[in-house]
Design a protein around this motif. Structure first.
Motif, PDB file in Angstrom:
ATOM      1  N   ARG A   1      32.303  58.618  13.932  1.00 31.94           N
ATOM      2  CA  ARG A   1      31.189  57.809  13.215  1.00 31.94           C
ATOM      3  C   ARG A   1      30.909  58.320  14.006  1.00 31.94           C
TER       4      ARG A   1
ATOM      5  N   PRO B   1      33.634  57.005   5.100  1.00 29.13           N
ATOM      6  CA  PRO B   1      33.022  55.562   4.838  1.00 29.13           C
ATOM      7  C   PRO B   1      32.983  55.312   3.927  1.00 29.13           C
TER       8      PRO B   1
ATOM      9  N   GLU C   1      39.889  45.306  11.053  1.00 24.87           N
ATOM     10  CA  GLU C   1      40.138  44.948   9.476  1.00 24.87           C
ATOM     11  C   GLU C   1      41.283  46.702   8.781  1.00 24.87           C
TER      12      GLU C   1
ATOM     13  N   ASP D   1      28.764  45.900   3.800  1.00 26.24           N
ATOM     14  CA  ASP D   1      29.533  46.887   3.829  1.00 26.24           C
ATOM     15  C   ASP D   1      28.043  47.850   4.107  1.00 26.24           C
TER      16      ASP D   1
ATOM     17  N   GLN E   1      30.099  48.031  14.776  1.00 30.16           N
ATOM     18  CA  GLN E   1      30.753  49.021  12.916  1.00 30.16           C
ATOM     19  C   GLN E   1      31.836  49.110  13.039  1.00 30.16           C
TER      20      GLN E   1
ATOM     21  N   ARG F   1      43.651  55.936  10.667  1.00 33.21           N
ATOM     22  CA  ARG F   1      44.365  54.753  10.025  1.00 33.21           C
ATOM     23  C   ARG F   1      45.818  54.983  10.321  1.00 33.21           C
TER      24      ARG F   1
ATOM     25  N   THR G   1      35.981  48.807   1.106  1.00 34.71           N
ATOM     26  CA  THR G   1      36.723  50.001   1.843  1.00 34.71           C
ATOM     27  C   THR G   1      38.276  50.350   1.405  1.00 34.71           C
TER      28      THR G   1
ATOM     29  N   ASP H   1      34.350  46.365  14.115  1.00 35.41           N
ATOM     30  CA  ASP H   1      34.829  45.526  12.528  1.00 35.41           C
ATOM     31  C   ASP H   1      35.825  47.008  11.730  1.00 35.41           C
ATOM     32  N   GLU H   2      34.936  47.765  11.681  1.00 35.87           N
ATOM     33  CA  GLU H   2      36.211  48.483  11.604  1.00 35.87           C
ATOM     34  C   GLU H   2      37.677  49.228  11.686  1.00 35.87           C
ATOM     35  N   TYR H   3      37.451  49.108  13.246  1.00 31.98           N
ATOM     36  CA  TYR H   3      39.407  48.845  13.873  1.00 31.98           C
ATOM     37  C   TYR H   3      39.524  48.141  13.552  1.00 31.98           C
TER      38      TYR H   3
ATOM     39  N   LEU I   1      37.657  56.869  15.867  1.00 30.83           N
ATOM     40  CA  LEU I   1      37.078  56.288  15.080  1.00 30.83           C
ATOM     41  C   LEU I   1      34.738  56.431  15.646  1.00 30.83           C
TER      42      LEU I   1
END
Length: 490
Positions: A232, A149, A247, A12, A240, A213, A480, A243-245, A228
């Motif tokens: 970012r 981040p 997760e 990450d 990226q 979130r 994270t 993936d973050e969304y 997001l």
């Protein structure tokens, strides 16, 4: 397949490192939100200095030392209530709108403080302002943690502490400047400036991006992806962002299977260690005898009086020395912003707590050996060398505290809890801080009257206990928020 946290974490960091030049939006949003720290810090510096102004004491002749202690107690209680209730508002109104609400509640309280010349109106204004301050103190670190981040999360949450220290410093010196006025504007002008800053926070917080979130938790998925992407500064289709969304979404879907959210979860399996760390750090930072945002604890609140006891009898001189201590605090928080994410939380906490222990013990020894109490109950220190040692170690104490325990007491609780418990967890530990602040504020004057060195030995002992406790904390840097679940829930 089992996820290796350290391996995933390092991946990450590398991935985020590729977009380090695209973080203007998250830095701007974090800095604007951190203005709430300036608001609460300014309140600390202002009220600590206003209470020693002759014009203020003439305007409120019945506000003696005992009534000042009552004023502190009721306003701290209001702050605790504001912090406890902020969890509800954060979950239902959003983090953004809770900051706005807290700012304008603060404005109402300040207006009452400005227009009132009766002690009852002053009390009412302080209570309302402290309630709003309690909400702000809890909500802004929470907001920072959810938009940051992983590799710069500590830095962004610590911006709140930098603003607290900056606000405290400005509050000291604004009051120092107005102390030369001979009218009631010597203290009213200080609060009028505060109203303007609070209004600025409320207006600009309205335009902050929502926490992604919080949006996902309320099934506003498209808006969460857009936020997001904006934070970012990458397209929605970028891996990226996706993936973050996913997760965050997967973690929240799992949390929903646990049923209704309650405060009792904070003490259940999977959260006990998080609450032990957060509550222990919060109480430990309060019981070391200094002050966080919006709060009036012993060393910082009574700093002008302490400097007077140490020999700086002139009001303006003691206020200037207190302002210098605020400058040391600001420098300490800047150190944290620069290097917290590099060295981690544990190193800062353990080394800081042991240094605070040594500082308080040395100050206590100076008061024990060289302080005297006159027939009127005033504490006097005639030794110039002892006086210089006390002032030097107050500066050291303030620098180290604001480089270690103060900012990390916001960082750690904001990052260790999962989405189900994050708002409630921060509300609980922030409220606990206010309760401990009531204790330290109340015991400072009577302990000093009985034995001048007693408060410093007490705070030093609390620092030592806190240092031992912090040795049991796991390291959380570079993980994270979703990976925290694997660290604590196994």
């Amino acid at each position: 397949m089992t996820l290796d946290i350290s391996e995933k974490s390092s991946m990450d960091v590398v991935d985020f490192a590729k977009s380090k030049g695209r973080r203007r939006t998250v830095y701007i949003s974090s800095t604007l939100a951190a203005t709430g720290g300036f608001v609460t810090g300014y309140d600390v510096g202002a009220i600590a200095s206003i209470l020693v102004l002759p014009t203020f004491l003439d305007a409120f002749p019945d506000l003696d030392t005992n009534l000042q202690s009552v004023l502190l107690m009721v306003t701290l209680a209001a702050g605790a209530i504001g912090a406890f209730t902020s969890g509800f508002f954060c979950d239902h109104l959003s983090r953004r709108y809770t900051i706005v609400l807290g700012a304008f509640i603060f404005v109402i309280g300040l207006i009452l403080q400005i227009i009132g010349l009766k002690t009852g109106v002053l009390f009412t204004g302080r209570i309302i302002a402290s309630f709003g301050g309690g909400m702000i103190t809890c909500t802004i670190p929470l907001y920072h943690s959810e938009i940051a981040p992983a590799d710069i999360r500590g830095r962004l949450i610590s911006l709140f502490s930098v603003m607290v220290s900056a606000g405290t410093l400005v509050g000291y010196f604004v009051t120092f400047g107005t102390s030369y006025l001979t009218s009631n504007w010597s203290w009213r002008a200080v609060w009028l400036i505060h109203v303007i800053v609070c209004a600025f926070l409320g207006i600009f917080a309205w335009f902050l991006p929502f926490s992604p979130r919080w949006l996902i938790d309320h099934d506003r998925h498209e808006e969460a992806l857009e936020n997001l992407s904006s934070l970012r500064e990458l397209p929605v289709e970028h891996h990226q962002i996706q993936d973050e969304y996913h997760e965050i979404k997967a973690e929240l879907e799992l949390e929903r299977t646990f049923g209704r959210r309650t405060y009792m979860e904070l003490f259940g399996k999977g959260n006990r260690m998080r609450t032990y760390m957060s509550a222990g750090l919060s109480a430990g930072s309060a019981l070391t005898g200094t002050q966080l945002a919006t709060l009036f604890q012993a060393v910082s609140y009574y700093a002008p009086a302490i400097f007077k006891n140490a020999g700086l009898s002139d009001v303006s001189t003691s206020l200037a020395a207190t302002g210098g201590m605020g400058a040391a605090a600001l420098l300490g928080t800047c150190v944290t912003v620069m290097w917290l994410d590099k060295f981690g939380r544990r190193v800062y906490l353990i080394s800081g707590a042991f240094t605070l222990f040594a500082s308080m013990m040395i100050i206590g020894a100076m008061f024990s050996c060289y302080a005297e109490t006159d027939s009127d109950g005033n504490i006097l220190m005639n030794s110039i060398s002892a006086r210089n040692v006390v002032i030097a170690f107050l500066f050291i104490f303030n620098f180290v505290y604001n480089a270690t325990l103060e900012p990390i007491s916001f960082v750690l609780p904001a990052e260790v809890y999962n989405m189900r418990c994050r708002a409630k967890g921060l509300a609980f530990v922030t409220g606990l801080w206010w309760i401990c602040a009531i204790f330290t504020t109340l015991i400072m004057p009577p302990l000093s009257a009985i034995y001048p060195a007693a408060p410093y030995y007490l705070f030093g002992g609390c620092s030592f206990v806190a240092a031992i406790m912090m040795c049991t904390f796991p390291e959380t840097k570079d993980l994270t928020l979703e990976q925290m679940e694997q660290l604590f829930s196994k």
